[in-house]
Design a protein around this motif. Structure first.
Motif, short mmCIF file in Angstrom:
data_model
loop_
_atom_site.label_atom_id
_atom_site.label_comp_id
_atom_site.label_asym_id
_atom_site.label_seq_id
_atom_site.Cartn_x
_atom_site.Cartn_y
_atom_site.Cartn_z
N PRO A 137 8.35 -10.00 -5.81
CA PRO A 137 7.39 -9.21 -5.33
C PRO A 137 7.46 -7.87 -6.25
O PRO A 137 8.30 -7.04 -5.67
CB PRO A 137 7.52 -9.06 -3.63
CG PRO A 137 8.84 -9.87 -3.53
CD PRO A 137 9.56 -10.35 -4.60
N ALA A 172 4.64 -5.54 -6.49
CA ALA A 172 3.30 -4.87 -6.24
C ALA A 172 3.25 -3.49 -5.53
O ALA A 172 2.42 -2.86 -5.59
CB ALA A 172 2.39 -5.83 -5.41
N GLY A 173 4.48 -3.21 -5.07
CA GLY A 173 4.72 -1.97 -4.16
C GLY A 173 4.35 -0.98 -5.01
O GLY A 173 4.40 -0.61 -6.24
N TYR A 174 4.05 0.19 -4.69
CA TYR A 174 3.57 1.67 -5.26
C TYR A 174 4.86 2.28 -5.72
O TYR A 174 4.46 2.98 -6.74
CB TYR A 174 2.81 2.47 -4.14
CG TYR A 174 1.32 2.06 -3.71
CD1 TYR A 174 0.55 1.58 -4.73
CD2 TYR A 174 1.28 1.83 -2.18
CE1 TYR A 174 -0.68 1.06 -4.29
CE2 TYR A 174 -0.11 1.18 -1.95
CZ TYR A 174 -0.81 1.04 -2.96
OH TYR A 174 -2.30 0.27 -2.56
N GLY A 175 6.00 2.16 -5.16
CA GLY A 175 7.02 2.96 -5.48
C GLY A 175 6.87 4.51 -5.57
O GLY A 175 7.13 5.44 -6.12
N THR A 176 6.47 4.89 -4.18
CA THR A 176 6.21 6.13 -4.06
C THR A 176 7.33 7.25 -4.10
O THR A 176 7.36 8.37 -4.20
CB THR A 176 5.40 6.37 -2.48
OG1 THR A 176 6.18 5.79 -1.54
CG2 THR A 176 4.28 5.99 -2.50
N ARG A 177 8.77 6.37 -3.71
CA ARG A 177 9.82 7.46 -3.82
C ARG A 177 10.09 7.84 -5.29
O ARG A 177 11.13 8.59 -5.46
CB ARG A 177 11.11 6.50 -3.19
CG ARG A 177 11.14 6.47 -1.55
CD ARG A 177 12.11 5.52 -1.23
NE ARG A 177 11.93 4.18 -1.80
CZ ARG A 177 12.62 3.15 -1.88
NH1 ARG A 177 13.91 3.37 -1.31
NH2 ARG A 177 12.28 1.85 -2.06
N LYS A 223 7.53 0.98 -11.10
CA LYS A 223 9.00 1.11 -10.97
C LYS A 223 10.18 0.18 -11.26
O LYS A 223 11.20 0.41 -11.62
CB LYS A 223 9.34 1.58 -9.35
CG LYS A 223 9.40 0.39 -8.47
CD LYS A 223 10.30 0.84 -7.15
CE LYS A 223 9.94 -0.29 -5.96
NZ LYS A 223 10.29 0.18 -4.65
N GLN A 233 -1.39 -9.34 -5.58
CA GLN A 233 -1.73 -9.00 -4.53
C GLN A 233 -2.52 -7.99 -4.37
O GLN A 233 -2.41 -6.82 -5.24
CB GLN A 233 -0.19 -8.43 -3.58
CG GLN A 233 -0.50 -7.90 -2.22
CD GLN A 233 0.91 -7.29 -1.71
OE1 GLN A 233 1.58 -6.75 -2.44
NE2 GLN A 233 1.24 -7.19 -0.55
N GLY A 255 2.45 -4.82 2.44
CA GLY A 255 3.81 -5.08 3.10
C GLY A 255 4.65 -6.36 2.22
O GLY A 255 4.01 -7.06 1.67
N ASP A 261 14.11 -3.75 -7.30
CA ASP A 261 14.52 -2.35 -7.38
C ASP A 261 16.28 -2.40 -6.60
O ASP A 261 16.96 -1.13 -6.71
CB ASP A 261 13.81 -1.39 -6.47
CG ASP A 261 13.30 -1.98 -5.23
OD1 ASP A 261 13.31 -3.13 -4.94
OD2 ASP A 261 12.62 -1.01 -4.57
#
Ligand code: UTP
Length: 276
Positions: A8, A10-15, A25, A102, A107, A130
């Protein structure tokens, strides 16, 4: 046996903003190799050669990384620079890659549900790239877990002990200790407050999942932070049958955070890159 692995991504990697504003990321390089390639190499080493990615908007670079770059390759063909492509060419030769998207980042549980068509009715590995897991010359973390799967035939989560001030960042398990480093899960809480945490055993980004997880995820309402939590679905599996938690052997770096990423970079440079 297990042949498939889901990533997976697709996350935004805001950190990691602003670096991750337009770059995935998972493509951040630890020394000279993107994070996602480390994860795929770990999967291939475990025999999981059918690799599926759940990507999202702005993540095209990941698909391009596992494809040929005709112009570039033609340009450096026969030169000494070609050696720099060796590791990715090896990965491309061993793995079969497929992609899905996605559309709304609801989530990790939702991302995995999106991977259903790619994974089908077989048990499969999951790598959150990550989390960089390094084991030196020893068996990789996924390979360790595949070996356990052959014995228990149920979903397995990788865990590690974390200090108290870190607990609220993880899914945390409680379980019956079967032997050193192996627990049968009885409870799981996503990102608990310290006082609510059932232990200091935190779930990290490596899983083996049995395919009934999809059915469970479909019926799992959004949980913590309004996201569909894989932890909640795994708890249902644990209550209906069995989920094992495995304290893996090796080092883990949380490369989704700046501190973990810098630690990984220094470690890989000192122990792998310059040692080769
Ligand atoms: P993280 O919790 O690290 O979230 O997701 P994130 O968005 O990537 O990063 P931060 O917290 O904003 O910095 C864990 C894994 O689940 C994937 C991510 O890509 C990462 O590999 N994920 C998460 C998805 O694929 N879809 C989602 O909706 C959420």
């Amino acid at each position: 046996m297990i042949k498939k692995c889901l990533f997976p991504v697709a996350g935004y990697g805001t950190r990691f903003l602003p670096a991750t504003k337009s770059m995935p990321k998972e493509m951040l390089p630890v020394v000279n190799k993107p994070l996602v390639q480390y994860g795929v190499e770990e999967a291939l080493e475990a025999g999981l050669t059918e690799v599926g990615f759940v990507t999202g908007r702005g993540k095209r670079a990941i698909a391009d990384h596992f494809d040929v770059n005709y112009e570039l390759e033609k340009e450096i063909e026969g030169s000494s620079k070609e050696q720099y492509l060796e590791s990715i060419r090896d990965v491309m030769e061993k793995g079969k890659f497929s992609f899905t998207r996605q559309t709304e980042m609801r989530g990790l549980g939702d991302a995995i549900l999106n991977g259903r068509r790619l994974m089908g009715d077989d048990p499969f590995g999951v790598v959150l790239s990550d989390d960089l897991c390094l084991t030196g010359d020893d068996e990789g973390v996924l390979a360790q877990m595949v070996r356990l799967y052959k014995q228990f035939r149920c979903s397995i989560v990788a865990i590690q002990e974390v200090p108290e001030d870190q607990i609220s960042k993880f899914g945390v398990i409680a379980g019956e200790k079967m032997k050193e480093g192996l627990y049968q899960v009885s409870d799981m809480v996503e990102k608990p407050k310290l006082e609510d945490a059932p232990s200091n055993l935190a779930i990290i980004g490596r899983y083996i999942l049995t395919p009934d997880i999809f059915e469970v995820l479909e019926n799992t309402p959004p949980g913590k932070n309004g996201e569909v939590q894989l932890t909640d679905a795994l708890l249902t599996q644990a209550k209906n049958g069995c989920v094992m938690a495995y304290q893996f052997k090796g080092k883990r770096f949380d490369c989704g955070s700046v501190e973990g990423f810098v630690g990984a970079t220094n470690y890989v440079y000192d122990n792998i890159y310059t040692a080769d």
